[in-house]
Each structure stands twice: as structure tokens, then as C-alpha cells.
Design a protein around this motif. Structure first.
Motif, mmCIF file in Angstrom:
data_model
loop_
_atom_site.group_PDB
_atom_site.id
_atom_site.type_symbol
_atom_site.label_atom_id
_atom_site.label_comp_id
_atom_site.label_asym_id
_atom_site.label_seq_id
_atom_site.Cartn_x
_atom_site.Cartn_y
_atom_site.Cartn_z
ATOM 1 N N GLU A 46 -19.639 -0.979 9.254
ATOM 2 C CA GLU A 46 -18.540 -0.172 8.699
ATOM 3 C C GLU A 46 -17.222 -0.929 8.612
ATOM 4 N N ASP A 47 -17.225 -2.106 8.053
ATOM 5 C CA ASP A 47 -16.050 -2.963 8.033
ATOM 6 C C ASP A 47 -16.004 -3.714 6.702
ATOM 7 N N ARG A 48 -14.989 -3.452 5.892
ATOM 8 C CA ARG A 48 -14.786 -4.160 4.626
ATOM 9 C C ARG A 48 -13.758 -5.250 4.885
ATOM 10 N N LEU A 49 -14.074 -6.501 4.566
ATOM 11 C CA LEU A 49 -13.209 -7.622 4.913
ATOM 12 C C LEU A 49 -12.457 -8.157 3.705
ATOM 13 N N MET A 50 -11.146 -8.337 3.892
ATOM 14 C CA MET A 50 -10.298 -9.004 2.919
ATOM 15 C C MET A 50 -9.729 -10.246 3.613
ATOM 16 N N ALA A 51 -9.806 -11.399 2.957
ATOM 17 C CA ALA A 51 -9.316 -12.645 3.536
ATOM 18 C C ALA A 51 -8.119 -13.136 2.736
ATOM 19 N N LYS A 52 -7.085 -13.582 3.426
ATOM 20 C CA LYS A 52 -5.884 -14.096 2.774
ATOM 21 C C LYS A 52 -5.821 -15.600 2.959
ATOM 22 N N GLY A 53 -5.447 -16.271 1.895
ATOM 23 C CA GLY A 53 -5.302 -17.718 1.932
ATOM 24 C C GLY A 53 -6.478 -18.393 1.271
ATOM 25 N N PRO A 54 -6.274 -19.629 0.823
ATOM 26 C CA PRO A 54 -7.374 -20.373 0.194
ATOM 27 C C PRO A 54 -8.468 -20.681 1.213
ATOM 28 N N GLU A 55 -9.653 -21.020 0.737
ATOM 29 C CA GLU A 55 -10.770 -21.307 1.651
ATOM 30 C C GLU A 55 -10.437 -22.422 2.632
ATOM 31 N N GLU A 56 -9.545 -23.325 2.267
ATOM 32 C CA GLU A 56 -9.169 -24.429 3.155
ATOM 33 C C GLU A 56 -8.220 -23.982 4.268
ATOM 34 N N CYS A 57 -7.625 -22.784 4.105
ATOM 35 C CA CYS A 57 -6.629 -22.353 5.095
ATOM 36 C C CYS A 57 -6.486 -20.833 5.109
ATOM 37 N N ARG A 58 -7.494 -20.150 5.644
ATOM 38 C CA ARG A 58 -7.423 -18.697 5.801
ATOM 39 C C ARG A 58 -6.393 -18.383 6.881
ATOM 40 N N LEU A 97 0.812 -1.220 0.000
ATOM 41 C CA LEU A 97 0.000 0.000 0.000
ATOM 42 C C LEU A 97 0.847 1.274 0.000
ATOM 43 N N SER A 98 2.112 1.136 -0.330
ATOM 44 C CA SER A 98 3.030 2.272 -0.346
ATOM 45 C C SER A 98 2.428 3.446 -1.115
ATOM 46 N N ASP A 152 -15.039 5.279 1.205
ATOM 47 C CA ASP A 152 -15.276 5.614 -0.198
ATOM 48 C C ASP A 152 -14.025 5.376 -1.035
ATOM 49 N N GLU A 153 -12.867 5.318 -0.390
ATOM 50 C CA GLU A 153 -11.591 5.110 -1.073
ATOM 51 C C GLU A 153 -11.134 3.653 -1.029
ATOM 52 N N ALA A 154 -11.957 2.751 -0.518
ATOM 53 C CA ALA A 154 -11.552 1.356 -0.318
ATOM 54 C C ALA A 154 -11.165 0.649 -1.612
ATOM 55 N N ALA A 155 -11.760 1.022 -2.737
ATOM 56 C CA ALA A 155 -11.497 0.316 -3.998
ATOM 57 C C ALA A 155 -10.011 0.290 -4.348
ATOM 58 N N GLU A 156 -9.304 1.383 -4.128
ATOM 59 C CA GLU A 156 -7.866 1.423 -4.451
ATOM 60 C C GLU A 156 -7.080 0.457 -3.561
ATOM 61 N N TYR A 157 -7.442 0.356 -2.298
ATOM 62 C CA TYR A 157 -6.764 -0.550 -1.369
ATOM 63 C C TYR A 157 -7.044 -2.004 -1.762
ATOM 64 N N ILE A 158 -8.292 -2.291 -2.081
ATOM 65 C CA ILE A 158 -8.676 -3.634 -2.500
ATOM 66 C C ILE A 158 -7.922 -4.015 -3.772
#
Length: 181
Positions: free
Chosen positions: A93-105, A36-37, A70-76
Motif C-alpha cells: 500500500e505504498d506509491r513511490l515518487m522519487a525526486k532528483g535524477p537517477e544519479e542523485c535521488r 498540492l494546495s 484511488d485518488e493518487a493520480a491527481e497527486y502524481i
């Protein structure tokens, strides 16, 4: 050696606190700062892995504070090529991003308005739980009961914690107002 991170999506498994979680958060925060630099961003380790001695799901929760949702799209857009999947808006008021495959978040990034209500609640709850052993013990017992009941129903597990979390937030806000400035 105990598994340090990762859980199948939608399931609940609590493991004893692992002190390496703090270092794993720092590693991910450093990655996120690089990804996110140039964008304004603040980071906090939140959730149960941020509370020493508390059993937790082995997933690192990161609050990512941005100027406005309103600026979340750039971060996503920046996070998705690095293994983060957009899970959409959560209630409150919480946008969630998950890392890892569904078998191992392994990580959740909660995109929230920096300094906003949700940002403050994450930090207030974490700090209250860190400094109040009796509340931490009560929370641990509740989590264990709910995990036994809802091992394959994460939404019900989460819903079962709601009233406790709200009660703690009231206490934390009251205590925070009483602190000398």
C-alpha cells in the motif's frame, strides 16, 4: 562539508546523521504543501533521516497521507512537473515518487492512505526507534552489515531489513496499545 542529500538510484551508502535533515524535510514539506494546495494531504518525516543519531542513506523520506490511493493520480499529476518521478506501487500500500535524477535521488514521497496501515507503520517504526536506543543501535549495526554486503543492490539491502522492521512493528504496536488514552 559533508554531502547533505543525494544518492545514485539502486545503491546504498550510509552517512552519519546530519541534524540539517530535519530542516531539509521541513523545506520540502512546505514545497509539497504549495504544490498540492487545495488537495487534502498530511505529511510526516519518516525513514532513517527522521531518526536522530542513526546513520542513513542521504535521502529524505516523506510519508504523504491522502484520503484514498484511488485518488493518487491527481497527486502524481501535480508532483511530476516539480521533479518527482512516479516509481509505481511498492509492496504494502505504498506509491513511490522519487525526486532528483537517477544519479542523485534526494527525496522519496511515499503516497499512502492517511491513517491507513502503512501510514501507521511508518510513524510507529520511526517513533519506536527514536525512543528506544537499544533498538536503534541494533538497527544501525544491521544496516551497516547490509550496506557492506549490498552496496550496489538496494533491493537486497532493503529485503535484509524486513524481519527486523516487522519485529519492531510488533513491539511498537504492543507498546502503543499499553499507552493510556
Amino acid at each position: 562539508m559533508r554531502k547533505k542529500l543525494g544518492l545514485k538510484r539502486g545503491t546504498v551508502e550510509l552517512v552519519p546523521h546530519i541534524k540539517e535533515w530535519a530542516a531539509l524535510y521541513e523545506e520540502e514539506r512546505t514545497r509539497l504543501e504549495e504544490i498540492l494546495s487545495g488537495l487534502p494531504a498530511a505529511f510526516e518525516h519518516v525513514g532513517s533521516t527522521a531518526i536522530p543519531s542513526l546513520e542513513a542513506k542521504p535521502i529524505i523520506d516523506v510519508a504523504l497521507g491522502i484520503p484514498s490511493l484511488d485518488e493518487a493520480a491527481e497527486y502524481i499529476h501535480r508532483l511530476e512537473p516539480h521533479g518527482y518521478n512516479d516509481r509505481g506501487m511498492l509492496p504494502g500500500e505504498d506509491r513511490l515518487m522519487a525526486k532528483g535524477p537517477e544519479e542523485c535521488r534526494t527525496h522519496y514521497v511515499h503516497i499512502v492512505e492517511h491513517g491507513g496501515k502503512k501510514w501507521q507503520e511508518y510513524i510507529l517504526f520511526r517513533d519506536y526507534m527514536r525512543s528506544h536506543p537499544e533498538a536503534r543501535e541494533e538497527y544501525a549495526g544491521l544496516k551497516e552489515t547490509l550496506a557492506d554486503q549490498f552496496a550496489d543492490e538496494r533491493e537486497k539491502y532493503t529485503a535484509g531489513k524486513h524481519d527486523f522492521i516487522q519485529r519492531i512493528l510488533v513491539l511498537a504496536k504492543r507498546e502503543n496499545r499499553q499507552q493510556p488514552k
